[in-house]
Design a protein around this motif. Structure first.
Motif, PDB file in Angstrom:
ATOM      1  N   ARG A   8       0.835  -1.210   0.000  1.00  0.00           N
ATOM      2  CA  ARG A   8       0.000   0.000   0.000  1.00  0.00           C
ATOM      3  C   ARG A   8       0.869   1.259   0.000  1.00  0.00           C
ATOM      4  NH1 ARG A   8      -4.793  -1.522   4.377  1.00  0.00           N
ATOM      5  NH2 ARG A   8      -5.894  -2.965   2.997  1.00  0.00           N
ATOM      6  N   ALA A  55      -3.881   9.910  -0.408  1.00  0.00           N
ATOM      7  CA  ALA A  55      -4.175   8.479  -0.269  1.00  0.00           C
ATOM      8  C   ALA A  55      -5.683   8.258  -0.172  1.00  0.00           C
ATOM      9  CB  ALA A  55      -3.479   7.908   0.969  1.00  0.00           C
ATOM     10  N   PHE A  61      -7.810   2.678  -2.648  1.00  0.00           N
ATOM     11  CA  PHE A  61      -7.816   2.803  -1.195  1.00  0.00           C
ATOM     12  C   PHE A  61      -9.216   3.143  -0.686  1.00  0.00           C
ATOM     13  CE2 PHE A  61      -3.031   4.035  -0.843  1.00  0.00           C
ATOM     14  CZ  PHE A  61      -2.676   2.755  -1.231  1.00  0.00           C
TER      15      PHE A  61
END
Length: 146
Positions: A8, A55, A61
């Motif tokens: 990630r 993000a 995400f």
């Protein structure tokens, strides 16, 4: 921290490589510099954001529960992570810590400007170098190949 957390962080690192440096701002999780009559589209309007704000804008995400949310007047944003148990969501750097498998100190170091250098305008290339070093160090610690 597990391998998927590092993956990630890698995705965030790569995504930040597509962000225009003038759109990277530590002063707010996200700030709408465009039309506040509608919810900002980070890819179109004049919005700026920090690393965690960006993000929270990433579709991949967002599907996993990390989302950039906007105030009622659409001028300011913050980051939330959905609680899988239906409780209150985690907010801001705590959301980042949980989502990326970081300690609270590591999340502060990566996502809060006072831990970075105390300035609102950390240049994006400098931030990406810091993130790269962090990812590489975690890979070595966990013995995960690059």
């Amino acid at each position: 921290m597990k391998k998927f957390h590092i993956d990630r962080l890698e995705k965030l690192y790569n995504f930040l490589g597509t962000v225009k440096p003038k759109k990277f701002y530590w002063g707010e999780w996200a700030m709408n510099e465009g039309d506040t009559d509608k919810t900002p589209d980070l890819n179109v309007c004049g919005t700026t954001a920090c690393a965690l704000g960006w993000a929270g804008s990433m579709p991949e995400f967002r599907k996993r529960g990390l989302k950039l949310k906007w105030s009622d007047d659409n001028s300011m944003g913050w980051v939330e992570l959905s609680n899988k148990d239906g409780g209150e969501p985690l907010m801001s750097e705590y959301a980042g810590a949980e989502f990326f498998g970081l300690s609270n100190h590591e999340a502060d170091e990566l996502f809060i400007p006072s831990f970075s250098n105390g300035q609102d305008r950390t240049p994006l290339p400098k931030y990406r170098r810091k993130l790269r070093k962090f990812i590489d160090r975690k890979r070595r610690e966990l013995k995960i190949p690059a």
